[in-house]
Design a protein around this motif. Structure first.
Motif, PDB file in Angstrom:
ATOM      1  N   VAL A  79       1.204  -1.109  -0.527  1.00 49.43           N
ATOM      2  CA  VAL A  79      -0.289   0.286  -0.288  1.00 49.43           C
ATOM      3  C   VAL A  79       1.123   1.324   0.020  1.00 49.43           C
ATOM      4  CG1 VAL A  79      -1.661   1.433   1.112  1.00 49.43           C
ATOM      5  CG2 VAL A  79      -1.501  -0.899   1.095  1.00 49.43           C
ATOM      6  N   GLY A  80       2.334   1.702   0.507  1.00 49.16           N
ATOM      7  CA  GLY A  80       3.052   2.063   1.383  1.00 49.16           C
ATOM      8  C   GLY A  80       3.158   2.672  -0.088  1.00 49.16           C
ATOM      9  N   GLY A  81       3.605   1.484  -1.114  1.00 49.46           N
ATOM     10  CA  GLY A  81       4.217   2.178  -1.950  1.00 49.46           C
ATOM     11  C   GLY A  81       3.895   2.195  -3.662  1.00 49.46           C
ATOM     12  N   ALA A  82       2.273   1.574  -3.392  1.00 46.13           N
ATOM     13  CA  ALA A  82       1.746   2.449  -4.311  1.00 46.13           C
ATOM     14  C   ALA A  82       0.945   3.777  -4.276  1.00 46.13           C
ATOM     15  CB  ALA A  82       0.224   1.765  -4.989  1.00 46.13           C
ATOM     16  N   LEU A  83       1.423   4.221  -2.837  1.00 45.03           N
ATOM     17  CA  LEU A  83       1.143   5.441  -2.976  1.00 45.03           C
ATOM     18  C   LEU A  83       1.717   6.104  -2.684  1.00 45.03           C
ATOM     19  CD1 LEU A  83      -0.688   4.946   1.068  1.00 45.03           C
ATOM     20  CD2 LEU A  83      -1.967   6.411  -1.614  1.00 45.03           C
ATOM     21  N   ALA A  90       7.364   5.661 -11.021  1.00 49.26           N
ATOM     22  CA  ALA A  90       9.281   5.506 -11.234  1.00 49.26           C
ATOM     23  C   ALA A  90       8.869   4.174 -11.287  1.00 49.26           C
ATOM     24  CB  ALA A  90      10.404   5.771 -10.604  1.00 49.26           C
ATOM     25  N   ARG A  91       8.507   3.321 -12.250  1.00 52.74           N
ATOM     26  CA  ARG A  91       7.931   1.799 -11.931  1.00 52.74           C
ATOM     27  C   ARG A  91       8.799   0.712 -11.479  1.00 52.74           C
ATOM     28  NH1 ARG A  91       4.937   1.095 -17.715  1.00 52.74           N
ATOM     29  NH2 ARG A  91       3.037   2.687 -17.893  1.00 52.74           N
ATOM     30  N   TRP A  92      10.347   1.209 -11.425  1.00 52.70           N
ATOM     31  CA  TRP A  92      10.940   0.330 -10.991  1.00 52.70           C
ATOM     32  C   TRP A  92      11.501  -0.013  -9.398  1.00 52.70           C
ATOM     33  CZ3 TRP A  92      15.352   1.771  -8.400  1.00 52.70           C
ATOM     34  CH2 TRP A  92      16.450   3.504  -8.308  1.00 52.70           C
ATOM     35  N   ILE A  93      11.155   1.646  -8.854  1.00 53.39           N
ATOM     36  CA  ILE A  93      10.929   1.783  -7.757  1.00 53.39           C
ATOM     37  C   ILE A  93       9.570   1.289  -7.362  1.00 53.39           C
ATOM     38  CG2 ILE A  93      10.925   3.361  -5.835  1.00 53.39           C
ATOM     39  CD1 ILE A  93      12.615   5.604  -7.139  1.00 53.39           C
ATOM     40  N   LEU A  94       8.430   0.863  -7.819  1.00 50.21           N
ATOM     41  CA  LEU A  94       7.604   0.535  -7.530  1.00 50.21           C
ATOM     42  C   LEU A  94       7.956  -1.192  -7.696  1.00 50.21           C
ATOM     43  CD1 LEU A  94       4.779   0.104  -6.230  1.00 50.21           C
ATOM     44  CD2 LEU A  94       3.820   0.460  -9.033  1.00 50.21           C
ATOM     45  N   ALA A  95       8.216  -1.465  -8.707  1.00 48.63           N
ATOM     46  CA  ALA A  95       8.769  -3.214  -8.332  1.00 48.63           C
ATOM     47  C   ALA A  95       9.259  -3.491  -7.244  1.00 48.63           C
ATOM     48  CB  ALA A  95       9.103  -3.770  -9.873  1.00 48.63           C
ATOM     49  N   VAL A  96      10.854  -2.860  -6.656  1.00 48.21           N
ATOM     50  CA  VAL A  96      11.511  -3.185  -5.709  1.00 48.21           C
ATOM     51  C   VAL A  96      10.256  -3.210  -4.330  1.00 48.21           C
ATOM     52  CG1 VAL A  96      13.024  -2.175  -3.921  1.00 48.21           C
ATOM     53  CG2 VAL A  96      13.486  -1.846  -6.265  1.00 48.21           C
ATOM     54  N   TYR A  97       9.485  -2.433  -4.230  1.00 44.44           N
ATOM     55  CA  TYR A  97       8.353  -2.101  -2.894  1.00 44.44           C
ATOM     56  C   TYR A  97       7.469  -3.422  -3.476  1.00 44.44           C
ATOM     57  CZ  TYR A  97       9.124   2.279  -1.060  1.00 44.44           C
ATOM     58  OH  TYR A  97      10.239   3.745  -0.674  1.00 44.44           O
ATOM     59  N   VAL A  98       6.974  -4.146  -4.582  1.00 42.39           N
ATOM     60  CA  VAL A  98       6.119  -4.925  -4.389  1.00 42.39           C
ATOM     61  C   VAL A  98       7.308  -6.128  -4.411  1.00 42.39           C
ATOM     62  CG1 VAL A  98       5.306  -6.680  -6.626  1.00 42.39           C
ATOM     63  CG2 VAL A  98       5.063  -4.380  -6.503  1.00 42.39           C
ATOM     64  N   LEU A  99       8.449  -5.924  -4.559  1.00 38.29           N
ATOM     65  CA  LEU A  99       9.543  -7.469  -3.805  1.00 38.29           C
ATOM     66  C   LEU A  99       9.206  -7.806  -2.873  1.00 38.29           C
ATOM     67  CD1 LEU A  99      11.678  -9.245  -4.284  1.00 38.29           C
ATOM     68  CD2 LEU A  99      13.077  -7.881  -5.254  1.00 38.29           C
ATOM     69  N   ALA A 100       9.418  -6.413  -1.862  1.00 35.90           N
ATOM     70  CA  ALA A 100       9.362  -6.567  -0.532  1.00 35.90           C
ATOM     71  C   ALA A 100       8.307  -7.286  -0.319  1.00 35.90           C
ATOM     72  CB  ALA A 100       9.852  -5.476   0.236  1.00 35.90           C
TER      73      ALA A 100
END
Length: 211
Positions: A79-83, A90-100
């Motif tokens: 949720v925090g990463g999506a917000l 930046a999609r690559w930053i979102l991808a890192v949040y999704v991985l975690a």
């Protein structure tokens, strides 16, 4: 209209969600650190120095609480990463949040005694949370940028220490043992989330232009 702030390009905010992003990050770190410390004190015979954090997910007295906290950490990170993505784009930053998020949730759903899959989820969480600190640091300026990068680098350095120790060289852990080394993977990004969440709550709305 874009303006310059240090090495980060600032533009008009995409929605008034910065305070909510900060609140989610603070809630994530506060609940996980509190639960993990409480669980360690509740678990009979738990060895803080040599025991893995994930041991708390298989001890009868602490497993439900600890595993629920891991799942909550994963959900809150998503949720925090999506917000946060709505601000930086930046999609690559979102991808890192999704991985975690996948790593934390998976480690809670598949506990330590379930086999090698738990280890893969835990590794994804270890790397993901520390990489997201570094990645997020690319979107901010000032002291918080340095704190973000430093927290991530410390955690990743101890991922390497853990890999060497678990490969058959436990002497690399030194006096802090396996448990201490693992906490030096987990605590830096959790403390960073507390600091970053507070930063987002306190700062005027700012965000960096997308790649």
């Amino acid at each position: 209209m874009a303006t310059e702030r240090s090495d980060v390009r600032i533009h008009e905010p995409r929605g008034d969600n910065q305070w909510l992003t900060g609140l989610v990050f603070v809630a994530l770190a506060a609940q996980f650190m509190t639960v993990s410390m409480l669980a360690a004190s509740m678990a009979p015979g738990y060895d803080f120095t040599q025991g893995a954090i994930s041991d708390l997910g298989v001890i009868d007295e602490t497993a439900p609480l600890f595993n629920a906290s891991l799942v909550a950490a994963g959900a809150l990170n998503l949720v925090g990463g999506a917000l946060f993505y709505r601000a930086h784009g930046a999609r690559w930053i979102l991808a890192v949040y999704v991985l975690a998020a996948i790593g934390a949730t998976g480690a809670g759903v598949v506990p330590l005694d379930s086999g090698d899959l738990h280890g893969l989820f835990a590794l994804a969480a270890f790397l993901g949370f520390n990489l997201e600190a570094i990645a997020s640091g690319t979107r901010i300026a000032g002291p918080m940028k340095a704190i973000s990068v430093l927290a991530g680098l410390v955690g990743i350095a101890f991922v390497a220490v853990m890999a060497v120790g678990d490969a058959g060289n436990p002497a690399v852990f030194g006096p802090i043992g396996h448990g201490g080394a693992e906490r030096l993977i987990v605590y830096p990004p959790m403390l960073w989330l507390l600091a970053f969440g507070g930063y987002l709550l306190a700062e005027p709305p700012i965000d960096a232009a997308a790649d």
